[in-house]
Scaffold this motif. Structure first.
Motif, mmCIF file in Angstrom:
data_model
loop_
_atom_site.group_PDB
_atom_site.id
_atom_site.type_symbol
_atom_site.label_atom_id
_atom_site.label_comp_id
_atom_site.label_asym_id
_atom_site.label_seq_id
_atom_site.Cartn_x
_atom_site.Cartn_y
_atom_site.Cartn_z
ATOM 1 N N PHE A 4 40.107 45.256 26.835
ATOM 2 C CA PHE A 4 40.907 44.801 27.967
ATOM 3 C C PHE A 4 40.667 43.241 28.259
ATOM 4 O O PHE A 4 39.321 42.990 27.929
ATOM 5 C CB PHE A 4 41.184 45.753 29.222
ATOM 6 C CG PHE A 4 39.778 46.175 29.763
ATOM 7 C CD1 PHE A 4 38.939 45.243 30.502
ATOM 8 C CD2 PHE A 4 39.102 47.280 29.170
ATOM 9 C CE1 PHE A 4 37.652 45.554 31.094
ATOM 10 C CE2 PHE A 4 37.963 47.763 29.755
ATOM 11 C CZ PHE A 4 37.263 46.641 30.887
ATOM 12 N N THR A 5 41.542 42.673 28.966
ATOM 13 C CA THR A 5 40.871 41.566 29.477
ATOM 14 C C THR A 5 40.395 41.734 31.077
ATOM 15 O O THR A 5 41.079 42.414 31.600
ATOM 16 C CB THR A 5 42.258 40.427 29.665
ATOM 17 O OG1 THR A 5 42.628 40.088 28.186
ATOM 18 C CG2 THR A 5 41.920 39.001 30.266
ATOM 19 N N TYR A 6 39.449 40.990 31.052
ATOM 20 C CA TYR A 6 38.782 40.994 32.415
ATOM 21 C C TYR A 6 38.901 40.026 33.417
ATOM 22 O O TYR A 6 38.511 38.792 32.908
ATOM 23 C CB TYR A 6 37.258 41.270 32.290
ATOM 24 C CG TYR A 6 36.343 42.140 33.207
ATOM 25 C CD1 TYR A 6 36.929 43.408 33.471
ATOM 26 C CD2 TYR A 6 35.322 41.635 33.617
ATOM 27 C CE1 TYR A 6 36.222 44.084 34.685
ATOM 28 C CE2 TYR A 6 34.605 42.377 34.723
ATOM 29 C CZ TYR A 6 35.157 43.516 35.216
ATOM 30 O OH TYR A 6 34.339 44.312 36.231
ATOM 31 N N VAL A 7 39.381 40.095 34.524
ATOM 32 C CA VAL A 7 39.656 39.126 35.348
ATOM 33 C C VAL A 7 38.852 39.047 36.545
ATOM 34 O O VAL A 7 38.735 40.011 37.337
ATOM 35 C CB VAL A 7 41.104 39.286 35.867
ATOM 36 C CG1 VAL A 7 41.598 38.059 36.753
ATOM 37 C CG2 VAL A 7 42.329 39.416 34.779
ATOM 38 N N LEU A 8 38.091 37.990 36.954
ATOM 39 C CA LEU A 8 37.309 37.793 37.933
ATOM 40 C C LEU A 8 38.023 36.833 38.965
ATOM 41 O O LEU A 8 37.943 35.491 38.732
ATOM 42 C CB LEU A 8 36.122 37.373 37.601
ATOM 43 C CG LEU A 8 35.173 38.337 36.566
ATOM 44 C CD1 LEU A 8 33.838 37.685 36.065
ATOM 45 C CD2 LEU A 8 34.902 39.656 37.453
ATOM 46 N N PRO A 9 38.659 37.418 39.949
ATOM 47 C CA PRO A 9 39.312 36.308 40.968
ATOM 48 C C PRO A 9 38.279 35.709 41.850
ATOM 49 O O PRO A 9 37.203 36.370 42.248
ATOM 50 C CB PRO A 9 40.091 37.412 41.671
ATOM 51 C CG PRO A 9 39.593 38.741 41.650
ATOM 52 C CD PRO A 9 38.978 38.576 40.465
ATOM 53 N N HIS A 10 38.729 34.435 42.512
ATOM 54 C CA HIS A 10 37.666 34.092 43.658
ATOM 55 C C HIS A 10 38.298 34.484 45.028
ATOM 56 O O HIS A 10 37.936 34.229 45.745
ATOM 57 C CB HIS A 10 37.770 32.790 43.612
ATOM 58 C CG HIS A 10 37.310 32.154 42.267
ATOM 59 N ND1 HIS A 10 38.402 31.550 41.276
ATOM 60 C CD2 HIS A 10 36.324 31.837 41.712
ATOM 61 C CE1 HIS A 10 37.798 31.074 40.075
ATOM 62 N NE2 HIS A 10 36.404 31.320 40.420
ATOM 63 N N GLU A 14 44.489 35.556 44.148
ATOM 64 C CA GLU A 14 44.293 35.391 43.019
ATOM 65 C C GLU A 14 44.433 36.882 42.243
ATOM 66 O O GLU A 14 44.804 37.103 41.516
ATOM 67 C CB GLU A 14 43.056 34.767 42.343
ATOM 68 C CG GLU A 14 43.174 33.114 42.493
ATOM 69 C CD GLU A 14 41.621 32.320 41.991
ATOM 70 O OE1 GLU A 14 41.363 31.484 42.474
ATOM 71 O OE2 GLU A 14 40.836 33.295 41.381
ATOM 72 N N LYS A 27 40.205 47.087 40.104
ATOM 73 C CA LYS A 27 38.769 47.924 39.853
ATOM 74 C C LYS A 27 37.932 47.531 40.972
ATOM 75 O O LYS A 27 37.929 46.397 41.536
ATOM 76 C CB LYS A 27 38.143 47.405 38.675
ATOM 77 C CG LYS A 27 36.977 47.996 38.550
ATOM 78 C CD LYS A 27 36.254 47.428 37.309
ATOM 79 C CE LYS A 27 34.637 47.515 37.298
ATOM 80 N NZ LYS A 27 34.257 46.611 38.690
ATOM 81 N N ASN A 49 38.775 42.857 38.513
ATOM 82 C CA ASN A 49 37.779 43.320 39.275
ATOM 83 C C ASN A 49 37.652 42.590 40.709
ATOM 84 O O ASN A 49 37.716 41.478 40.762
ATOM 85 C CB ASN A 49 36.592 42.692 38.566
ATOM 86 C CG ASN A 49 35.347 43.129 39.069
ATOM 87 O OD1 ASN A 49 35.317 44.250 39.932
ATOM 88 N ND2 ASN A 49 34.118 42.583 38.611
ATOM 89 N N PRO A 52 33.865 40.683 42.797
ATOM 90 C CA PRO A 52 33.520 38.997 43.313
ATOM 91 C C PRO A 52 34.057 38.803 44.632
ATOM 92 O O PRO A 52 33.508 37.857 45.198
ATOM 93 C CB PRO A 52 34.556 38.199 42.236
ATOM 94 C CG PRO A 52 34.573 39.221 40.977
ATOM 95 C CD PRO A 52 34.622 40.556 41.676
#
Ligand SMILES: Cc1cc2nc3c(=O)[nH]c(=O)nc-3n(C[C@H](O)[C@H](O)[C@H](O)COP(=O)(O)OP(=O)(O)OC[C@H]3O[C@@H](n4cnc5c(N)ncnc54)[C@H](O)[C@@H]3O)c2cc1C
Ligand code: FES
Ligand code: FES
Lengths: 326, 210
Positions: A4-10, A14, A27, A49, A52
């Protein structure tokens, strides 16, 4: 687990935008999610995710009106929180401390606990296709192995709501805030769970991409006390077979307010309003508690293997009321 | 019905003082890394990784290491398959046995349910740190002295949960040890000896001979 593509938002915005995309999933610590991915009952193309955003979404603070518990606060933090040490929120502290294992509690988040998928063994296995999982025509537990399933308030699916924290927080009058389309919205916790928990409904009512931000507990006024009890087959590692959270307010030796919420017996955590109401105006005592316990399971319709839950439920409601008014 | 958990842990035996006392190697590596982390990312757009392979930096037993992972790689798989740290065991792979216990920022966790990506920026401590540089930690010596294992499969996880118990409580009671180790299953049923090994360590024993 599928890639899967893992997205780390700020930011929450986002995270929300990313999570609204078709198939994307939010998650927390991932304890429930990674389990589902490993079982291959789900294969989302994107995982967003929330960790963060810990700085904003974790921690317990008095926000003036009461306590705000961030959705990313861990179960251990809740179990040990100084702010929850008083008698009013004993149920929340105890429920958190009894959940899973120390290893799980060190990471598991409050949000993830409230929003986790039901633990039904048919639902959780790729080898079966059931109605709630959207992969079959019927609820397999209805006529199958159902000793850990619902005894009340079920429709076409007999899963139980697995969260320990849900009944505890409900009994304590909690509310929740979510983030959706740039706005924060606050509602009573009961609105997080579907009114009619049919097979088609999810465990919770959040819209796609809606983020649980925080849980709020009201400032207790007067002699408010709560507690939580559950039954299990073994002392550690185990899920509740029945759970009960109670909160009472006492004034001059009389109960002036009460709530009783059952867990692990229905597809949603179940407030038992009539049972609680029967206590109001009463002096604490076994006769009143027995009656409330009877009323808490009124209207139950157990399945082929789980009528035992009725007596357990009654026993823990009675015991919790006795303990909390001691 | 279950009892509420025993008292809160005390900070008497902090991780820092423990690491010093046990002279576990903590020389931080300074390897440059190509890995982007949330902290170094630009504002405005979320960072995305995967679905393919990429390189991240993990700090394991005090050393920064570059590791190739996929977004779906668990910390347990990264340790075992990429870093040759096979102390943590893959048993249930579902958070239900504790065989994979490692510390993340001083707290014992299930590395099988932790994505490797989520350990970026954290301090990972594995059971291997307790025998680094030929020096064997007293806890390990006491596991040996007490014969606190049969098949030994649960042992690395038990040791790491025991270590956290000692670090956080100093001199734990038997009840506190049982509580803190309740996320680790021993199929052989060696619990009594494991608890003894933890108690001996708390009393300052160095394994045999004392
Ligand atoms: C061995 C074991 C025993 C357990 N026993 C119990 C028990 O007895 N009682 C009990 O209650 N639980 C128990 N659990 C479950 C555990 O408490 C949950 O898995 C955990 O709390 C999930 O938290 P998480 O942060 O890992 O959630 P995740 O796995 O990250 O998320 C769970 C779900 O919630 C959604 N989600 C998470 N956070 C948010 C948010 N802020 N906004 C919107 N959506 C969100 C995710 O999309 C996902 O669908 C047990 C787990 C294990 C492994
Ligand atoms: S392998 Fe992680 S808990 Fe069993
Ligand atoms: S020694 Fe065999 S499982 Fe613990």
């Amino acid at each position: 687990m599928k890639p899967f593509t893992y997205v780390l938002p700020h930011t929450l915005a986002e995270a929300h935008t990313a999570a609204k995309k078709a198939g994307a999933v939010l998650k927390g610590a991932g304890i429930d999610l990674v389990d589902r991915l490993k079982e291959r009952i789900e294969a989302p193309p994107e995982v967003v995710n929330l960790l963060p955003l810990k700085n904003d979404l974790a921690g317990i603070a008095d926000d003036g009106g009461g306590l705000r518990i961030g959705a990313l606060t861990t179960l251990r933090q809740i179990a040990e929180a100084a702010a929850l040490q008083g008698p009013a929120f004993g149920a929340v502290r105890i429920a958190a401390g009894l959940t899973a294992t120390p290893l799980v509690r060190n990471r598991a988040t409050l949000g993830g606990n409230l929003l986790q998928l039901a633990r039904c063994w048919y639902l959780r296995s790729a080898a079966f296709g059931c109605l709630h999982g959207g992969k079959g025509p019927t609820c397999l537990a209805m006529t199958g192995e159902n000793r850990y399933h619902s005894i009340l308030g079920w429709h076409d699916c007999v899963r139980v709501h697995p969260s320990n924290l849900a009944p505890a927080l409900l009994a304590c009058g909690a509310e929740y805030t979510t983030f959706f389309d740039g706005k924060q919205e606050r509602r009573p916790l009961a609105a997080l769970f579907p009114d009619e928990p049919t097979a088609q409904k999810a465990e919770h009512t959040l819209r796609d991409g809606e983020i649980l931000v925080a849980i709020h507990l009201p400032k207790p006024s007067g002699d408010v006390r709560s507690t939580y009890q559950e039954t299990r087959e073994k002392d550690s590692f185990d899920w509740a077979t029945t759970a009960a959270a109670v909160q009472v307010t006492l004034q001059d030796g009389t109960i002036t307010d009460a709530s009783i919420v059952l867990g692990a017996v229905s597809p949603v955590p179940r407030p038992r309003a009539e049972a609680a109401k029967s206590l109001i105006g009463k002096k604490p005592g076994d006769a009143a508690f027995l009656k409330a316990a009877e009323m808490a399971v009124a209207g139950a319709s157990p399945l082929s293997q789980n009528a035992y839950k009725l007596s357990l439920c009654k026993a823990i409601v009675r015991a919790a009321l006795t303990e909390v008014t001691r | 019905m279950t009892k509420p958990p025993p008292d809160q842990p005390q900070e008497a035996f902090s991780r820092r003082s423990f690491l010093k006392g046990a002279s576990v190697a903590t020389i931080a590596g300074t390897a440059a890394t190509a890995a982007a982390t949330a902290a170094t990312a630009t504002q405005g757009k979320p960072e995305t990784f995967g679905p393919g392979t990429h390189e991240i930096q993990l700090k394991v037993n005090g050393q920064n290491k570059l590791v190739k992972v996929e977004t779906r790689t668990t910390l347990l798989d990264a340790l075992r398959d990429q870093m040759d740290l096979t102390g943590a065991k893959k048993i249930c792979d579902r958070g239900a046995c504790g065989g994979c216990t490692v510390h993340l920022d001083g707290q014992p966790i299930n590395s099988c349910l932790t994505l490797a990506m989520d350990a970026i920026g954290g301090e990972i401590t594995t059971v291997e740190s307790l025998t680094e540089g030929g020096k064997v930690h007293p806890l390990v010596q006491n596991f040996v002295h007490c014969d606190a294992m049969q098949c030994g499969f649960c042992t690395p996880g038990m040791v790491m949960s025991s270590l956290a118990c000692l670090q956080q409580r100093g001199k734990p009671t038997r009840e506190q040890i049982q509580h803190d180790l309740s996320g680790n299953i021993c199929r052989c049923g060696t619990y009594g000896r494991i608890f003894e090994a933890v108690e001996r360590t708390a009393q300052g024993a160095q394994g045999g001979g004392k």
